[in-house]
Design a protein around this motif. Structure first.
Motif, short mmCIF file in Angstrom:
data_model
loop_
_atom_site.label_atom_id
_atom_site.label_comp_id
_atom_site.label_asym_id
_atom_site.label_seq_id
_atom_site.Cartn_x
_atom_site.Cartn_y
_atom_site.Cartn_z
N PRO A 1 -7.81 -3.06 -8.70
CA PRO A 1 -6.89 -2.24 -9.50
C PRO A 1 -7.52 -0.95 -10.02
O PRO A 1 -6.87 0.10 -10.06
CB PRO A 1 -6.51 -3.17 -10.66
CG PRO A 1 -6.66 -4.53 -10.11
CD PRO A 1 -7.84 -4.45 -9.18
N GLY A 2 -8.79 -1.01 -10.43
CA GLY A 2 -9.44 0.17 -10.95
C GLY A 2 -9.71 1.23 -9.89
O GLY A 2 -9.91 2.40 -10.21
N LEU A 3 -9.70 0.81 -8.61
CA LEU A 3 -9.97 1.76 -7.53
C LEU A 3 -8.89 2.84 -7.48
O LEU A 3 -9.19 4.01 -7.23
CB LEU A 3 -10.06 1.02 -6.19
CG LEU A 3 -10.25 1.91 -4.96
CD1 LEU A 3 -11.53 2.73 -5.07
CD2 LEU A 3 -10.26 1.05 -3.69
N ARG A 4 -7.63 2.46 -7.69
CA ARG A 4 -6.55 3.45 -7.66
C ARG A 4 -6.74 4.47 -8.78
O ARG A 4 -6.56 5.67 -8.59
CB ARG A 4 -5.19 2.77 -7.80
CG ARG A 4 -4.03 3.73 -7.64
CD ARG A 4 -2.72 3.11 -8.06
NE ARG A 4 -2.68 2.91 -9.51
CZ ARG A 4 -2.38 3.87 -10.37
NH1 ARG A 4 -2.13 5.09 -9.97
NH2 ARG A 4 -2.35 3.62 -11.67
N LEU A 5 -7.15 3.99 -9.97
CA LEU A 5 -7.36 4.91 -11.09
C LEU A 5 -8.57 5.82 -10.84
O LEU A 5 -8.59 6.96 -11.30
CB LEU A 5 -7.57 4.11 -12.37
CG LEU A 5 -6.40 3.22 -12.81
CD1 LEU A 5 -6.78 2.41 -14.05
CD2 LEU A 5 -5.17 4.07 -13.09
#
Length: 710
Positions: free
Chosen positions: A267-271
């Protein structure tokens, strides 16, 4: 296929906003030479102002838009242009610190005016209109408006820059401001137009994107990272390529949202995707000559052995005094002075000596806190050494890609690294590499405890405070020794001219790797001490925005001065916390003060250095044994009275401040030149050693002056 097209439309809508914001950033930078880190914050303030007028006060939407875009944004741009005009000829760090100060001030100001705990949202434009449909694909009128505005902005900028006199002045100013003035054009007017245009575009982008996300000051301000990536595609010069970069960034974010596998690691990769793309673009794209490379470099002070030892003793004494006069609850707050001081000290060899601008030092401190927590869970003394070694290795790894980056590009690269850690790496749960389990913050916090030294376990806030003070004193002595040694002189030569340094046989690879490693090791130590002081830390305490505040105060103090550590730590954790303790309602106001002060007084402070200005006022007192003896006796007397509980803490610290100011004024009075006596500052260079004693640092001053004039 329909889903792919739908995500593509969402991505193009976001790309249109990034293109608008990024084009404003490029116009401002190419015209003025100032890279505006507060560009996104300007858009954030416009979005909040528009919400206040249209939703908070119920103004009609056209009137609210006209007020923000035609009144508030231009007025803000003119204010910023006037404030930044004096620093355009200074060094890159000095120019950057002004916009970083503005970024910090605007975020704090927004949080003060609009309570961040209260949810706010902006309605989308034409939300009540029926969406446009192309088969099974739906486009909202807000998305359509965003794309239309982006096209209008692109056409308008082309006409302005290529078909108008003002545009010609702006383009000419980029090449040679002095020559432009000789032709009868006005470079100042071109700067004003650029700032107004850039701020207008930031405001439009902020208002357009705010309805799609929550109205949050930090989140809106950091949207600029996506615009940074788009601008780097255009190499901070080309508007068409900036629009291409915006499309890449917007579509990448959208498709990652739609197609990224759902698990706890991604999930943090998109951010973090915009920051990753920014870092990749910085490393892959060739970069031309930076604007404003004809900078005025400030002299790096040469600390004396005696003075540095005395300063180290003062740091330790300060720690002992705090540990003995404050309670445990207060020590948790004010003891952070020394941990922050060690982190800030890491800027001195890296930015002060070598001229390498890094905005990820607090991220290095976060890594240090993690390593110390994992290796020193039971108070192992060697955990601090392991912390410094591991963070030094990370710093050396960062230095390798940084070899082809300098100035603004290096600052953007380290900022991207910090954002990647914030949004992705620090948020990861535990994972395994082979048989080894890797645990970071584990989506929570990490617990730290003090080390056990010589059979004595450091675990109370008072003991931790004294230990942190000793570490800051030792780190200061080490940095001063570095400045006086061969490596320090090599790093300063690297800062002055990388080309000349390499021509004379210096190794850019070795020098940059070494200084990045040293700096990261110091920052890692500071992060470990910070965690020990608080006993428990989270990833959010090492975020990118918090690191900017440390950089801001360190630059204002003077990046080349070894006292920068104590200066920064004291300002960050000292008086501002005391003001809030006395008047809790001033908490939000206190957070605004550092940024506003840096923006208002930064031009003078960054040019001379706050520590240097203070030292010039204290020099007479420091050289007078009688004055310093009386000050020492007065300080010890106050300390004894406080230990005997005959005065409270406020009287104690007020007495120390009064004594220090009195000593400064007394020293100046005792050494004020008599009438007709030559003032040392006015003695010509050729009379040094005749009319006043020759000093060790005079040789370096003369060498630098000869090199500059030659």
């Amino acid at each position: 296929m329909e889903q792919f097209i739908a995500f593509g439309i969402v991505g193009l809508s976001a790309a249109a906003i990034y293109a608008i914001i990024g084009s404003g950033l490029v116009v401002t930078y190419t015209t003025t030479g100032v890279f505006n880190f507060a560009h996104g914050a300007a858009g954030m303030m416009a979005a909040f102002s528009y919400w206040q007028l249209s939703v908070g006060w119920g103004w009609p939407v056209p009137l609210a838009l006209a007020t923000v875009l035609l009144v508030l944004a231009p007025a803000f741009a003119l204010l910023v242009e006037r404030a930044l005009r004096p620093v355009q000829q200074l060094g890159e760090a000095e120019r950057m610190v002004m916009t970083i100060a503005l970024l910090s001030a605007l975020i704090a100001l927004a949080r003060w005016i609009w309570d961040p705990n209260k949810a706010r949202s902006l309605p989308k434009f034409f939300a009540d209109q029926t969406p446009i449909r192309f088969g099974d694909v739906t486009i909202t009128w807000h998305q359509a408006l965003t794309m239309i505005v982006a096209v209008v902005v692109a056409l308008g900028l082309r006409v302005l820059l290529l078909r108008s006199r003002t545009g010609a002045e702006m383009r000419a100013t980029v090449d040679d401001r002095g020559l432009v003035a000789l032709t009868g054009a006005d470079p100042v007017r071109a700067n004003r137009v650029a700032w107004m245009l850039g701020t207008e575009l930031a405001a439009i982008g902020g208002i357009l994107i705010a309805p799609t996300i929550a109205l949050d000051s930090t989140q809106l301000s950091l949207l600029i990272v996506s615009a940074y990536a788009a601008a780097i595609f255009g190499r901070l010069r080309s508007l068409p390529m900036t629009f291409v970069g915006a499309v890449v960034v917007g579509c990448l974010e959208s498709y990652l949202t739609g197609y990224l596998p759902q698990n706890e690691f991604l999930p943090g990769l998109r951010l973090a995707a915009p920051a990753l793309l920014l870092l990749v673009a910085l490393l892959l794209f060739p970069h031309g000559q930076l604007r404003g490379r004809d900078r005025q470099l400030s002299q790096v002070p040469l600390p004396t052995v005696r003075g540095t030892l005395a300063f180290g003793g003062v740091v330790v004494a300060f720690g002992v005094v705090l540990a003995t006069v404050l309670g445990e609850a207060d020590l948790v707050t004010y003891g952070q002075i020394f941990a922050f001081g060690v982190i800030a000290l890491s800027f001195v060899p890296l930015a002060g000596y070598a001229g390498q601008i890094s905005l990820c030092q607090l991220s290095m401190a976060g890594i240090g806190a993690i390593v110390c927590a994992r290796f020193g869970a039971d108070g192992q003394w060697w955990a601090l050494l392991a912390t410094m070694v591991v963070t030094a290795i990370v710093g050396a790894v960062i230095a390798l890609p940084a070899l082809r980056l300098s100035g603004i590009y290096l600052a953007l690269g380290t900022a991207a690294f910090a954002v990647i850690l914030d949004r992705w790496i620090f948020t990861l749960p535990s994972f395994h590499i082979g048989d080894t389990e890797i645990t970071l913050f584990d989506q929570g916090s990490v617990e730290l405890t003090g080390p056990t030294l010589f059979g004595f376990h450091i675990d109370t806030p008072g003991e931790t405070t004294v230990f942190a003070a000793v570490c800051l004193a030792l780190a200061t002595l080490a940095v001063a020794a570095l400045r006086r040694g061969l490596l320090g002189r090599r790093l300063i030569a690297l800062r002055d001219s990388e080309a000349a340094f390499a021509t004379l046989g210096g190794s850019l690879l070795v020098s940059k790797v070494v200084v990045f490693a040293i700096s990261a090791g110091i920052a890692g130590l500071g992060g470990a001490l910070y965690g020990m002081q608080l006993q428990s830390v989270t990833a959010d305490q090492f975020n990118f925005i918090a690191g900017l505040s440390i950089f801001l105060i360190a630059v204002l103090g003077g990046l080349g001065a070894v006292g920068t550590g104590l200066w920064t730590g004291t300002l960050l954790a000292g008086p501002f916390n005391a003001i809030v303790a006395l008047w809790p309602k001033t908490q939000n106001l206190v957070h605004v003060v550092p940024g506003l002060a840096g923006f208002a007084f930064g031009a003078q402070a960054v040019q001379h250095g706050g520590i240097s200005l203070m030292r010039s006022r204290w020099d007479a007192a420091l050289r007078d044994r009688l004055v310093m003896t009386v000050l020492g006796v007065w300080s010890v007397l106050l300390w004894v009275l406080r230990l005997l509980d005959m005065v409270n803490g406020y009287v104690f610290f007020a007495g120390l401040v009064a004594g220090a100011l009195g000593a400064m004024w007394w020293g100046q009075a005792r050494h004020r030149p008599a009438a007709g006596e030559a003032v040392e500052a006015e003695i010509p260079v050729e009379w040094w050693g005749v009319r006043r004693p020759w000093r060790a640092e005079d040789e370096e001053v003369l060498d630098r002056a000869i090199a500059t004039r030659g």
